[in-house]
Motif scaffolding. Structure first.
Motif, PDB file in Angstrom:
ATOM      1  N   ILE A  75     -57.115 -52.943 -98.346  1.00 12.91           N
ATOM      2  CA  ILE A  75     -57.719 -52.930 -97.758  1.00 12.91           C
ATOM      3  C   ILE A  75     -59.341 -53.866 -97.962  1.00 12.91           C
ATOM      4  O   ILE A  75     -59.198 -54.687 -98.603  1.00 12.91           O
ATOM      5  N   ALA A  76     -59.449 -53.518 -96.934  1.00 13.15           N
ATOM      6  CA  ALA A  76     -60.965 -54.114 -96.587  1.00 13.15           C
ATOM      7  C   ALA A  76     -60.849 -55.822 -96.821  1.00 13.15           C
ATOM      8  O   ALA A  76     -60.609 -56.737 -97.000  1.00 13.15           O
ATOM      9  N   SER A  77     -59.433 -55.809 -95.576  1.00 11.41           N
ATOM     10  CA  SER A  77     -58.803 -57.116 -94.946  1.00 11.41           C
ATOM     11  C   SER A  77     -59.946 -56.914 -93.653  1.00 11.41           C
ATOM     12  O   SER A  77     -59.923 -56.395 -92.932  1.00 11.41           O
TER      13      SER A  77
ATOM     14  N   LEU B  33     -62.739 -46.707 -87.667  1.00 13.65           N
ATOM     15  CA  LEU B  33     -63.672 -48.124 -86.986  1.00 13.65           C
ATOM     16  C   LEU B  33     -63.671 -49.299 -88.012  1.00 13.65           C
ATOM     17  O   LEU B  33     -64.435 -49.890 -87.356  1.00 13.65           O
ATOM     18  N   PHE B  34     -63.177 -49.241 -88.811  1.00 15.11           N
ATOM     19  CA  PHE B  34     -62.643 -50.127 -89.457  1.00 15.11           C
ATOM     20  C   PHE B  34     -61.778 -51.486 -88.688  1.00 15.11           C
ATOM     21  O   PHE B  34     -63.022 -52.605 -87.667  1.00 15.11           O
ATOM     22  N   LEU B  35     -60.708 -50.638 -88.347  1.00 12.94           N
ATOM     23  CA  LEU B  35     -59.933 -51.913 -86.685  1.00 12.94           C
ATOM     24  C   LEU B  35     -60.495 -51.197 -85.553  1.00 12.94           C
ATOM     25  O   LEU B  35     -59.772 -51.869 -84.780  1.00 12.94           O
ATOM     26  N   GLY B  36     -61.525 -50.918 -85.131  1.00 11.54           N
ATOM     27  CA  GLY B  36     -62.237 -50.520 -83.716  1.00 11.54           C
ATOM     28  C   GLY B  36     -60.674 -49.919 -83.220  1.00 11.54           C
ATOM     29  O   GLY B  36     -60.946 -50.604 -81.821  1.00 11.54           O
ATOM     30  N   SER B  37     -60.242 -48.965 -83.905  1.00 15.57           N
ATOM     31  CA  SER B  37     -59.254 -48.248 -82.770  1.00 15.57           C
ATOM     32  C   SER B  37     -60.065 -47.794 -81.630  1.00 15.57           C
ATOM     33  O   SER B  37     -59.690 -47.591 -80.785  1.00 15.57           O
TER      34      SER B  37
ATOM     35  N   GLY C 273     -54.512 -48.527 -96.099  1.00 13.92           N
ATOM     36  CA  GLY C 273     -56.239 -49.313 -96.242  1.00 13.92           C
ATOM     37  C   GLY C 273     -56.703 -50.148 -95.100  1.00 13.92           C
ATOM     38  O   GLY C 273     -57.370 -51.119 -95.121  1.00 13.92           O
ATOM     39  N   ALA C 274     -56.186 -49.299 -93.938  1.00 11.03           N
ATOM     40  CA  ALA C 274     -57.078 -49.387 -92.529  1.00 11.03           C
ATOM     41  C   ALA C 274     -58.342 -48.810 -92.822  1.00 11.03           C
ATOM     42  O   ALA C 274     -59.377 -49.157 -92.731  1.00 11.03           O
TER      43      ALA C 274
END
Ligand code: GUN
Ligand code: ZN
Length: 444
Positions: free
Chosen positions: A93-95, A307-311, A333-334
């Motif tokens: 998580i948070a990579s 949102l995190f992976l910019g998907s 963890g994405a």
């Protein structure tokens, strides 16, 4: 659970009770929920809902129940359902800094390789399930890894907590997208392992087996065909996978399989069924949505991950308008939070970016009954209809100074609920109950 423990489950819980009968939609249709401000929830000695309603109308015979628990001033909702999450990705998580395909290669596959070790799997999955309970989540559809021992470890930990959970061995056999250290050796071996695991876990207590081809790029056509055969042979099995999450992934699938639409790959092998759940489903069109709706398949909306992976932005409005069942997924963890409240907070923003709205009632529906329907588990969980399993979550309106202040000035219940959905997180979970027993209590 032993029969002695099961015999102790009867309880009457007091508090504000909210549950859903249908999707309240974008207009918050009040016929779709029941709200008992001074409510009571009675659980029978099997851990099932006996009755829910205004405390003043609690049937006399239930008042005699030995155990009473008082959560007056707090909000009681059905346990949250996380329809898409990777228990094996707790440590990534948070990579930083990558989109899907590079993120898988750089962070995900190396961390998943560690689950060949049963002791590691057991420790991580224990931690993972404790985080779910701390977040008020009582049911999830879970990816472990390609290793059979990881499936055993996950189901053992879920059974030890008496949780209703779906999971199954991740299937991946296609080079080079599945790396050699994380690849099924052959179709026969993958099938044999899967059959053994189904035999061992499917329908055992509250556990269900979900066939889990990771996503189209990591499976050969022969492996997807094998999954289709298993599903046809045993329609009581579930199926979970990923669909159309990222533009580069979609282009890769078009190149590998020569299809018009990503969904057609799964359809070709008979994987689009009532028991199928497709995570993400961002880059799909109305033809795909109608196909999903016709099949009774469902979709997991994973906003913190997207949102995190910019998907990209999932179109909740179009998906529900075509009557596809939707549940919420944290996609750890994405995804960046175990909290269903934080997941809904981000979902609101995803809908806002598309000029739409996600009212709190629709949010709480998606996180409870909507998720249960998406997993085809609404016969067991999702609301407080008599006979359903009594998994529930107790929420604290005043968990943080910011939330407390906002709730105090709110004029309506809906306004308070929206503040809780937007500002709440694990701190707002006062307790989580599994079959009428507190499995988690927050120490304040
Ligand atoms: N697509 C294939 N595997 C994965 C995964 O582990 N996480 C996400 N978010 N998407 C995937
Ligand atoms: Zn995922």
């Amino acid at each position: 659970m032993t029969s002695t423990a099961a015999g102790n489950r009867a309880v009457v819980v007091r508090g504000t009770i909210l549950h859903y009968l249908a999707d309240p939609g974008e207009t918050s249709n009040p016929a779709s929920w029941e709200l008992f401000e001074d409510g009571a929830l009675a659980v029978d000695n099997q851990g099932k809902v006996a009755w829910a309603g205004p405390a003043s109308r609690l049937p006399h015979r239930l008042r005699q129940t030995a155990r009473q628990e008082d959560h007056r001033g707090k909000l009681i909702v059905p346990g949250f359902v996380d329809t898409h999450v990777h228990a094996s990705q707790v440590d990534i998580i948070a990579s930083f800094g990558e989109q899907l395909l590079q993120w898988l290669e750089r962070y995900t596959f190396p961390t998943e390789a560690k689950f060949a070790d049963r002791a590691h799997a057991r420790e991580v999955f224990g931690f993972f399930l404790d985080r779910l309970l701390e977040a008020g989540t009582t049911t999830a559809s879970v990816f472990p890894t390609v290793h059979s021992v990881s499936v055993d470890a996950f189901f053992e930990q879920a059974a030890a907590r008496n949780l209703r959970m779906l999971s199954g061995k991740v299937l991946m056999d296609r080079a080079p997208f599945a790396p050699d250290f994380l690849r099924d050796a052959s179709i026969e071996q993958a099938e044999r392992d899967t059959r053994e695991l189904i035999e061992r876990w499917h329908g055992k207590g509250r556990l269900g087996y979900s066939l889990t081809p990771r996503f189209a790029p990591t499976s050969t056509e022969a492996q997807l065909a094998m999954v289709g055969r298993l599903l046809k042979e045993n329609p009581s099995l579930w199926l979970q996978t990923h669909l159309s999450e990222n533009r580069e992934e979609v282009a890769l699938v078009a190149e590998l399989f020569g299809v018009r639409s990503y969904l057609d790959v799964y359809d070709r092998f008979g994987l689009v069924t009532k028991k199928s759940l497709f995570a993400h489903s961002i880059y799909i069109d109305d033809t795909d949505r109608r196909k999903l709706a016709r099949a009774g398949s469902s979709v997991a909306f994973c906003p913190t991950s997207n949102l995190f992976l910019g998907s990209g932005l999932f179109d909740l409005h179009a998906t529900r308008e075509t009557k596809v069942d939707v549940g919420m997924g944290t996609d750890i963890g994405a995804g960046t939070s175990y909290s269903m409240l934080q997941t809904l907070n981000e979902a609101y923003k995803v809908t806002a970016l598309q000029g739409r709205r996600l009212p709190a009632h629709r949010g709480f529906y998606l996180a409870t009954l909507g998720g249960a329907k998406a997993l085809d588990l609404d016969g067991f969980i999702g609301n407080f209809a008599p006979g359903k399993e009594a998994d529930f979550t107790v929420l604290d309106w005043y968990a943080t100074p910011t939330l407390a202040r906002r709730v105090k000035v709110a004029q309506t219940f809906d306004e308070r609920l929206f503040a809780l959905m937007t500002l709440g997180d694990e701190r707002a979970i006062a307790a989580t109950y599994v079959l009428g027993h507190a499995a988690y209590r927050r120490h304040s």
